[in-house]
Design a protein around this motif. Sequence first.
Motif, short mmCIF file in Angstrom:
data_model
loop_
_atom_site.label_atom_id
_atom_site.label_comp_id
_atom_site.label_asym_id
_atom_site.label_seq_id
_atom_site.Cartn_x
_atom_site.Cartn_y
_atom_site.Cartn_z
N ALA A 43 9.12 -11.56 73.93
CA ALA A 43 8.47 -10.33 73.27
C ALA A 43 6.69 -10.94 73.10
CB ALA A 43 8.95 -10.04 71.96
N PHE A 44 6.65 -12.08 72.63
CA PHE A 44 5.44 -12.57 72.40
C PHE A 44 5.11 -13.48 73.47
CE2 PHE A 44 2.06 -15.66 71.07
CZ PHE A 44 1.39 -14.68 70.12
N ASP A 45 4.06 -13.35 74.32
CA ASP A 45 3.80 -14.02 75.51
C ASP A 45 2.15 -14.27 75.59
OD1 ASP A 45 3.31 -15.00 78.05
OD2 ASP A 45 5.19 -13.82 78.80
N LEU A 103 -0.24 -13.21 78.87
CA LEU A 103 -0.32 -11.59 79.26
C LEU A 103 -1.66 -11.54 79.82
CD1 LEU A 103 1.96 -10.05 76.93
CD2 LEU A 103 2.38 -10.49 78.91
N THR A 151 -3.87 -8.01 79.67
CA THR A 151 -4.71 -7.52 78.36
C THR A 151 -6.03 -7.27 79.09
OG1 THR A 151 -5.12 -9.61 77.95
CG2 THR A 151 -3.47 -8.77 76.80
N ASP A 189 -4.23 -15.45 77.09
CA ASP A 189 -4.95 -14.69 75.95
C ASP A 189 -3.97 -14.80 74.77
OD1 ASP A 189 -5.58 -12.66 74.17
OD2 ASP A 189 -5.36 -11.04 75.62
N GLY A 244 -4.96 -13.97 71.75
CA GLY A 244 -5.60 -13.22 70.66
C GLY A 244 -4.52 -12.57 69.68
N GLY A 245 -3.31 -12.91 69.81
CA GLY A 245 -2.43 -12.58 69.02
C GLY A 245 -2.21 -13.45 68.09
N SER A 258 -0.04 -6.40 62.07
CA SER A 258 -0.46 -6.07 63.48
C SER A 258 0.12 -4.61 63.58
CB SER A 258 0.64 -6.87 64.29
OG SER A 258 -0.08 -8.03 64.72
N HIS A 305 -3.03 -1.87 71.71
CA HIS A 305 -3.43 -2.90 72.32
C HIS A 305 -2.50 -4.21 72.40
CE1 HIS A 305 -3.79 -4.04 68.21
NE2 HIS A 305 -4.35 -5.32 68.19
N ILE A 306 -1.22 -3.98 71.86
CA ILE A 306 -0.15 -4.71 71.98
C ILE A 306 0.79 -4.53 73.24
CG2 ILE A 306 1.91 -5.81 70.76
CD1 ILE A 306 0.42 -5.22 68.03
N ILE A 307 0.67 -5.51 74.30
CA ILE A 307 1.43 -5.07 75.18
C ILE A 307 2.83 -5.46 75.35
CG2 ILE A 307 1.53 -5.77 77.67
CD1 ILE A 307 -1.12 -4.78 77.36
N PRO A 343 5.41 -6.88 77.20
CA PRO A 343 5.63 -7.60 78.53
C PRO A 343 6.63 -7.19 79.52
CG PRO A 343 5.92 -9.12 76.54
CD PRO A 343 6.01 -7.63 75.90
N ASP A 353 0.35 -14.83 61.79
CA ASP A 353 -0.28 -14.00 62.93
C ASP A 353 0.59 -13.75 64.17
OD1 ASP A 353 -2.40 -12.70 64.77
OD2 ASP A 353 -3.61 -14.47 64.68
N THR A 399 2.67 -10.16 65.52
CA THR A 399 2.49 -9.43 66.80
C THR A 399 3.87 -9.50 67.49
OG1 THR A 399 0.26 -10.40 66.92
CG2 THR A 399 1.08 -9.76 69.01
N VAL A 401 6.27 -6.05 68.80
CA VAL A 401 6.95 -5.69 69.99
C VAL A 401 8.35 -5.66 69.98
CG1 VAL A 401 7.33 -6.58 72.53
CG2 VAL A 401 4.98 -7.05 71.14
P1 AMP Z 1 -2.55 -8.98 66.95
O1 AMP Z 1 -3.85 -8.08 66.43
O2 AMP Z 1 -2.67 -10.24 66.09
O3 AMP Z 1 -1.37 -8.10 66.70
O4 AMP Z 1 -2.98 -9.42 68.35
C1 AMP Z 1 -3.03 -8.43 69.34
C2 AMP Z 1 -3.80 -9.27 70.54
O5 AMP Z 1 -2.86 -10.00 71.15
C3 AMP Z 1 -4.14 -8.23 71.78
O6 AMP Z 1 -5.43 -7.83 71.51
C4 AMP Z 1 -3.97 -9.22 72.88
O7 AMP Z 1 -5.13 -9.98 72.94
C5 AMP Z 1 -2.81 -10.11 72.48
N1 AMP Z 1 -1.74 -9.49 72.97
C6 AMP Z 1 -1.20 -8.24 73.48
N2 AMP Z 1 0.30 -8.20 73.59
C7 AMP Z 1 0.86 -9.33 73.38
C8 AMP Z 1 2.04 -9.75 73.42
N3 AMP Z 1 3.00 -9.27 73.74
N4 AMP Z 1 2.12 -11.32 73.01
C9 AMP Z 1 1.12 -12.11 72.58
N5 AMP Z 1 -0.10 -11.59 72.60
C10 AMP Z 1 -0.18 -10.24 72.95
#
Ligand code: AMP
Length: 327
Positions: A98-100, A103, A107, A154, A156-157, A220, A236-238, A240, A263, A267, A271
């Motif tokens: 779910a966290f990856d 991605l 993204t 990426d 960013g999460g 998140s 913006h959270i994908i 996967p 953090d 995230t 998911v």
């Molecule tokens: P956050 O604001 O900490 O929840 O992180 C959101 C950011 O994490 C997004 O803008 C992407 O850069 C990245 N992201 C999106 N989906 C995922 C996911 N499923 N797993 C990990 N990072 C993700």
Amino acid sequence: MSSKLFFLAIAALHPYEAVEPHMGTLFSIKLYAGDEKSAKQAFQAAFARIAQLDETLSDYKAESELTRVTLSSRAALSGDLFTVLSKGQWLSAQTDGAFDVTLGPLTHLWRQARRAHQLPSAEVLQEALSRSGFRKMHMDGQSVRFDVSGMQLDVGGIAKGYAADEALAVLSKLGIKSALVVASGDLAFSDAPPGEEGWKVAIEALDRPLLLTNAAVSTSGSAEQNFVVNGVRYSHIIDPKTGLGLTTSVTTTVIAPHGIDADGMATAINVLGLERGLAFIEKQSGVAAAFLIDQERRVVFSNRWPVAARSTSTPATDRLRRSERRP
Ligand code: AMP
Ligand code: MG
């Protein structure tokens, strides 16, 4: 030190605050120091560390280490990138992907889609999915290896939480024991402000603030970044599994000992959703979470969420109904 001297040392600390833009957002630091000169030195050192991490971890910068390692099939990693990618892989394994952090191709598509207000075609999505997936990335020792070419990372999460931890570590080395670092939804703090029990953290939809020391809190959800196509709101959270932004509107908050965990986990459980997310959180020691189910304005807490901070502010209509029910 006599107790009188100790009291004087505490009383001599003053609050200072500074804000700088890093990692595509504003980092704000609040700290307690003896005088302005030492506060300024502390801010400089902490922001320099955050800027260094941005140079390493950015997926926007062609020259960042994160971008460069994906260009070779095998690359040695700095300590920072190793820490962040290892934590990412651990989270992926714990959450069934779910966290990856792989991605990146998706993204990047999401950012284009948001600008164009148009979803990517099924073919484009499939192609991006074929270059994503944590099982195609392998960490051996201090190196990383990729199974397919064209993968993009990426983090960013998870990066802001790690940067907040590292900023606190720099401050602590400089003798600053009481500080708070905030980067949009990610907060980390050390000892309580002088004379207080803890740092007060207000969470939207909760009446009572958290009161914490030496911990981190991350939130998140799709509230900050999202876009609407054909009446559907994409986060913006994908997800996967589909490669698309989540369409559920849940806000997740995690309390953990360190920012990198708060953090990443906030995230990840966004998911996973309520049921699987709660099951994951209950297994992590020293971690608590709250799920705000937006449509229903319902808040669900994990077992370790501090009891004193559990009350929720319910919508006006709900409050009215309850007062009507009173005898
Ligand atoms: P956050 O604001 O900490 O929840 O992180 C959101 C950011 O994490 C997004 O803008 C992407 O850069 C990245 N992201 C999106 N989906 C995922 C996911 N499923 N797993 C990990 N990072 C993700
Ligand atoms: Mg996060």
